[in-house]
Design an enzyme around this catalytic site. Sequence first.
Site, PDB file in Angstrom:
ATOM      1  N   VAL A   9       0.873  -1.175   0.000  1.00 54.54           N
ATOM      2  CA  VAL A   9       0.000   0.000   0.000  1.00 54.54           C
ATOM      3  C   VAL A   9       0.906   1.220   0.000  1.00 54.54           C
ATOM      4  O   VAL A   9       2.081   1.134   0.359  1.00 54.54           O
ATOM      5  CB  VAL A   9      -0.973   0.027   1.203  1.00 54.54           C
ATOM      6  N   SER A  10       0.356   2.347  -0.390  1.00 58.01           N
ATOM      7  CA  SER A  10       1.186   3.545  -0.560  1.00 58.01           C
ATOM      8  C   SER A  10       1.411   4.346   0.713  1.00 58.01           C
ATOM      9  O   SER A  10       2.415   5.031   0.848  1.00 58.01           O
ATOM     10  CB  SER A  10       0.562   4.459  -1.615  1.00 58.01           C
ATOM     11  N   THR A  11       0.460   4.304   1.638  1.00 56.72           N
ATOM     12  CA  THR A  11       0.575   5.141   2.829  1.00 56.72           C
ATOM     13  C   THR A  11       0.424   4.323   4.108  1.00 56.72           C
ATOM     14  O   THR A  11      -0.154   3.238   4.098  1.00 56.72           O
ATOM     15  CB  THR A  11      -0.490   6.259   2.840  1.00 56.72           C
TER      16      THR A  11
END
Length: 179
Positions: A9-11
Site C-alpha cells: 500500500v502507498s501510505t
Amino acid sequence: MAQYGYARVSTLSQSTEIQVEALKDSGCTVVRQEKVSGKSTEGRKELATILEFMAEGDSLTVHKLDRLGRNTRDVLNLVHTLTEKGCSLKVLEPAIDTSGAMGTMVLTVLGMVSEMELGFIKERQRAGIEKAKSKGIYKGRPSSLDHDQIRSMKAEGMGATAIAKELNCSRGAIYKALA
C-alpha cells in the site's frame, strides 16, 4: 517451487489486510508486505528480499498489478528479472500468469493501458485546476505557516535554518514565505 506473495500500500494509513488474505488463499507460502509508494522499485526492501530469495520454478504473486508498480517499465523490468531467474509472476485480479508467452503479452498491454490512464487522470485534474484558477475559485492549498510570524522572526535576526527548526518545517518553505 515456492509461491511468494507481495502486498503493498502507498501510505501508512492504508491496510494490506485484503491483499494478504487473497494471497494466502491463492496458496502463497510466504507473504511479504510494505507501506511504500509504487512510483518506482527503489526503497522497496520487502520486494527486494523476495526477489533475492526466489529460485528457479518459484512464482511471485500480487493481488493486483498496480501493487507491483505504477510504471510499465518498472513492472516489465521486474518480469524480466523473474524470467532471468526462471521464475514467473502471477496477478490475481485480473488473472495473469507470465509463465506463458500470452501472460507476458497481456501484462505488457495492461501495464501500458494503466500508465496511459494515469496520464489521462493527471491531465483532467490539471485542466480542472486551471479552469478553477481562471474563475478565481482555486487558490491552491492554504498555507500552514504564519507568514507574518516568519517575517517577524527574520526581522529579529533569525536565519532561515533557525526559523525552519523553530517552526518544524523545511528551509524551502521559509524562503518561499519570505519571497
